[in-house]
Design a protein around this motif. Structure first.
Motif, PDB file in Angstrom:
ATOM      1  N   PHE A 202       0.762  -1.075   0.038  1.00 25.94           N
ATOM      2  CA  PHE A 202       0.046   0.005  -0.023  1.00 25.94           C
ATOM      3  C   PHE A 202       0.932   1.284   0.000  1.00 25.94           C
ATOM      4  CE2 PHE A 202      -1.138   3.123   3.415  1.00 25.94           C
ATOM      5  CZ  PHE A 202      -1.980   3.819   2.716  1.00 25.94           C
ATOM      6  N   GLU A 205       2.666   2.006  -3.406  1.00 29.56           N
ATOM      7  CA  GLU A 205       1.820   2.453  -4.153  1.00 29.56           C
ATOM      8  C   GLU A 205       1.139   4.008  -4.064  1.00 29.56           C
ATOM      9  OE1 GLU A 205      -0.765   2.413  -7.712  1.00 29.56           O
ATOM     10  OE2 GLU A 205       0.845   0.857  -7.266  1.00 29.56           O
ATOM     11  N   TRP A 206       1.047   4.098  -2.821  1.00 35.61           N
ATOM     12  CA  TRP A 206       0.531   5.610  -2.472  1.00 35.61           C
ATOM     13  C   TRP A 206       1.533   6.330  -2.544  1.00 35.61           C
ATOM     14  CZ3 TRP A 206       1.075   8.145   2.684  1.00 35.61           C
ATOM     15  CH2 TRP A 206       0.211   9.122   2.769  1.00 35.61           C
ATOM     16  N   GLU A 210       1.709   7.395  -6.669  1.00 39.28           N
ATOM     17  CA  GLU A 210       0.573   8.215  -6.460  1.00 39.28           C
ATOM     18  C   GLU A 210       1.202   9.782  -6.417  1.00 39.28           C
ATOM     19  OE1 GLU A 210      -2.850   7.797  -4.299  1.00 39.28           O
ATOM     20  OE2 GLU A 210      -3.207   5.647  -4.649  1.00 39.28           O
ATOM     21  N   HIS A 211       2.200   9.833  -5.716  1.00 33.75           N
ATOM     22  CA  HIS A 211       2.561  11.103  -5.048  1.00 33.75           C
ATOM     23  C   HIS A 211       4.112  11.417  -5.812  1.00 33.75           C
ATOM     24  CE1 HIS A 211      -0.748  12.452  -2.776  1.00 33.75           C
ATOM     25  NE2 HIS A 211      -0.551  11.272  -2.052  1.00 33.75           N
ATOM     26  N   LYS A 313      -5.148   5.039   7.689  1.00 32.22           N
ATOM     27  CA  LYS A 313      -6.055   3.987   6.819  1.00 32.22           C
ATOM     28  C   LYS A 313      -6.823   3.085   7.646  1.00 32.22           C
ATOM     29  CE  LYS A 313      -5.075   0.780   2.908  1.00 32.22           C
ATOM     30  NZ  LYS A 313      -5.145  -0.516   3.538  1.00 32.22           N
ATOM     31  N   LEU A 319      -6.066  10.342   4.076  1.00 29.52           N
ATOM     32  CA  LEU A 319      -4.621  10.483   3.955  1.00 29.52           C
ATOM     33  C   LEU A 319      -4.010  12.010   3.991  1.00 29.52           C
ATOM     34  CD1 LEU A 319      -4.004   7.061   2.373  1.00 29.52           C
ATOM     35  CD2 LEU A 319      -4.070   7.616   4.757  1.00 29.52           C
TER      36      LEU A 319
END
Length: 714
Positions: A202, A205-206, A210-211, A313, A319
């Motif tokens: 997680f 990926e996050w 994503e960022h 989470k 988040l």
């Protein structure tokens, strides 16, 4: 703005209430957060800015022991002072809360119990040091012993403050309890853990996908290092009597670990703010249309980007959208240090500069300005008193303040103290360009603030004032005025120049407000306008001040800082260091004459040994093949040393003295038959011999000429 969030929740790292905070803290988290929040408010966004004192953890009772008062006495002493310091520096929290408040205890306990009941925590039995006389388990800071790296007899269980090496209590030689002075014993205890290893996928990926385009490189880099290194379960409870009680059966005598309860303080502070304002707190933490932004220093990255997001989470909260962490700020060529008294506390600055006779609140803005111009947004930066003086005298006084003052002086002299009309028919390219520059500045400043580039945004503001100075200098209205008797129509040229300069002044008040709020409000007073004008929707307009409106007499926005003031501050800093150094020497002397069960003092010559004792040492020459920094340990290098017959991994506390690239290929003397010891999770299979000079610098003990690795030393 496109895709604008419905609301914003902005947090700044909770400061420990165990002492005064210095300007490095201010620059790292609180000033950038305040700049961003003031901008959002000017944009009429729904924003809540929360912070508060972190009042649990071992730092509090340790400080209490030093000062001879209770832990409660410590937090009651420092909480209001820190809060007032922030207020004096213009930090505009919506609430400055404290983690000792009942609502926080309730919130943190509920949070823990929710994770516990959902099976998201693990329990594990371990052996920890226990003081039988004090009848308590010992936190790392309650254990002292001899440092395995530099032989300092007063190293703590988490760090040696002499050589800086990060330690664990198990690594200390001859550990003793600071509570009783007795040697502790190992005793089994059970604790609850947050299994971070379950959430690596997680987080990868996050954070890393994503960022990858909107988070700062230093934040992404540190997160990647932690994740790639493999995450481990993290204890969320401790055996202490100061903190939030663990709310489950079988947890008697245990409290929530401070790193677990402190970030929950953002939630409890939001709850208290909502109660005070008669609002609902839940959308700020549960609605995905809320943008959550954490402002922190780099030492808090792992907590706010890895640990707290996992907690959020699992608890069903939103988040963080961004965590714009700053690097560290040094002081006059050296790292800020409370123990060495090499620091500039906010309180000291307030005492010396923010007094009415010294400039009052305007001097708070001077510090805000300089700290923003040297903000450690991408790398460590440095505060110098000379730099502070130059920023004030050469930029605030000579550029920004000079433009505003000249505009008001000439307006009173050449326009009767009123805003003159603007004559479109005679507007020239310079007039039009200034208007375009104001509009462009708004766009640039807005974009940079949205991207958390506060240093660059402030440069745009000062650069716009610089352009105003050039425009006025090129127009020379004071020269034009001398020919009015012969050519009265030239009054229109003067009107246009001063009209635009006054409109620029009004725009500068809007643009500077997030950075220098006291200055912006002083400018509002001079212009006789209300605070509503500072709304961002007014930025870029050339109709902010009405024609014919009478303005007040000019006031200097900033005063010049004299050389004598700077010299006094540098001398004060050096005197503080000297006093701390002398005190440290005295403490060391006192430690050497203690007769209780403390580690034996270091002697010039160690006790006599027999030849057979020395013969047990296997000393060989080795060649350093590779060297690299140890993650999360600023003082350690991981070395690969070729001993001829094999290559070994050796961890050495020399990172402050040598860079990895400087020692690759260097020959060293190695103790090869030393029992392996784990340091920061790495098994060190030997020890490098080093010599320390009078200045504390470490030097290699090596052969005069290169010889074959593995050669014996006798």
């Amino acid at each position: 703005m496109m895709n604008q969030p419905k609301r914003y929740l902005i947090t700044a790292a909770l400061p420990y209430a165990n002492g005064l905070k210095h300007i490095g803290h201010l620059a790292g988290a609180y000033l950038p957060a305040d700049i961003y929040v003031r901008y959002l408010r000017a944009q009429k966004r729904d924003v809540v800015f929360v912070c508060g004192s972190d009042e649990h953890g071992t730092a509090i009772p340790i400080q209490a022991m030093k000062e001879g008062i209770t832990a409660q006495g410590i937090i009651d002493k420092y909480h209001p002072v820190i809060q007032q310091n922030f207020e004096d520096m213009g930090i505009s929290f919506d609430i400055y809360h404290r983690t000792s408040a009942p609502i926080h205890h309730e919130t943190a306990q509920e949070f823990f119990k929710a994770l516990h009941d959902a099976g998201e925590l693990e329990t594990k039995e371990t052996e920890q040091y226990y003081d039988e006389e004090a009848q308590t388990f010992l936190a790392d800071r309650y254990i002292k012993g001899t440092c395995p790296v530099c032989a300092n007899p007063g190293a703590y269980g988490d760090q040696c403050e002499k050589c800086g090496t990060s330690l664990s209590p198990d690594e200390l030689i001859n550990p003793v309890s600071t509570l009783s002075g007795k040697q502790p014993v190992k005793k089994k205890t059970t604790h609850w853990y947050l299994p971070l290893n379950r959430h690596e996928e997680f987080l990868r990926e996050w954070i890393l996908k994503e960022h990858k385009d909107d988070w700062r490189a230093n934040v992404l880099g540190q997160c990647k290092s932690w994740i790639d290194g493999g995450l481990q379960p993290r204890a969320v409870t401790r055996d202490l009597d100061w903190g939030i009680k663990v709310p489950v059966e079988g947890a008697e005598g245990k409290v929530l670990y401070v790193w677990f309860d402190a970030p929950i303080g953002y939630i409890s502070a939001t709850k208290q703010w909502a109660l005070d304002q008669g609002k609902d707190w839940t959308p700020y933490w549960n609605d995905k249309e809320t943008k959550l932004v954490h402002f922190i220093g780099k030492d808090n990255i792992v907590f706010h980007c890895i640990i707290f997001p996992v907690m959020l989470k699992l608890h069903g909260n939103i988040l963080p959208a961004n965590v714009p962490a700053n690097e560290f700020m040094n002081l006059e060529g050296d790292k800020m240090s409370t123990s060495r008294n090499w620091k500039l506390e906010m309180q000291d600055y307030i005492n010396d500069f923010i007094r009415p006779e010294n400039g009052g609140s305007q001097m708070a803005d001077v510090l805000r300005y300089y700290l923003t111009t040297i903000a450690p947004e991408s790398k460590d930066s440095e505060f110098t008193w000379k730099g502070f003086q130059d920023a004030n005298n050469s930029e605030l006084v000579s550029i920004f303040g000079n433009f505003v003052n000249r505009t008001f002086v000439l307006m009173h002299k050449l326009s009767g103290g009123k805003v003159p009309p603007y004559h479109n028919a005679i507007a020239d390219d310079a007039d039009k360009k200034l208007g375009a520059d104001i509009a462009a500045a708004k766009t640039n400043i807005e974009r940079l603030l949205e991207e958390y580039k506060f240093r660059d945004a402030l440069f745009e503001v000062i650069d716009l004032a610089r352009k105003g100075n050039k425009y006025m200098q090129d127009k020379e209205p004071w020269i034009v005025a001398k020919g009015l008797a012969e050519n009265p129509e030239k009054q229109q040229l003067i009107d246009n120049c001063l009209h635009l300069c006054l409109q620029l002044t009004a725009n500068l008040a809007i643009f500077i407000n997030p950075f220098l709020p006291f200055t912006a409000h002083k400018m509002l007073g001079m212009m006789k306008v209300v605070e509503k004008m500072l709304g961002w929707e007014n930025a870029g307009s050339l109709k902010l001040l009405s024609v014919g409106y009478t303005l007040r007499a000019p006031e200097l926005l900033f005063r010049k800082i004299e050389d004598a003031e700077i010299t006094a501050q540098v001398d004060k800093l050096k005197a503080g260091l000297a006093a701390a150094t002398e005190q440290a020497k005295q403490n060391e002397t006192n430690n050497k004459v203690e007769t209780t069960n403390t580690p034996a003092p270091e002697a010039p010559v160690k006790p006599e040994i027999q030849y057979d004792d020395f013969a047990k040492l296997d000393l060989k020459v080795g060649t350093i093949v590779t060297a690299e920094k140890v993650e999360k340990a600023d003082k350690l290098l991981k070395l690969q040393v070729n001993l001829g017959f094999e290559t070994r991994t050796i961890v050495s506390g020399i990172a402050l003295h040598y860079k990895p690239e400087e020692i690759t290929g260097k020959q060293v003397v190695v103790v090869t038959n030393l029992a392996p010891r784990k340091m920061r999770g790495i098994e060190s299979q030997g020890m490098i011999l080093m010599a320390e000079d009078n200045n504390g610098k470490l030097h290699f003990v090596n052969p005069e000429e290169n010889i074959n690795p593995g050669a014996g030393v006798s």
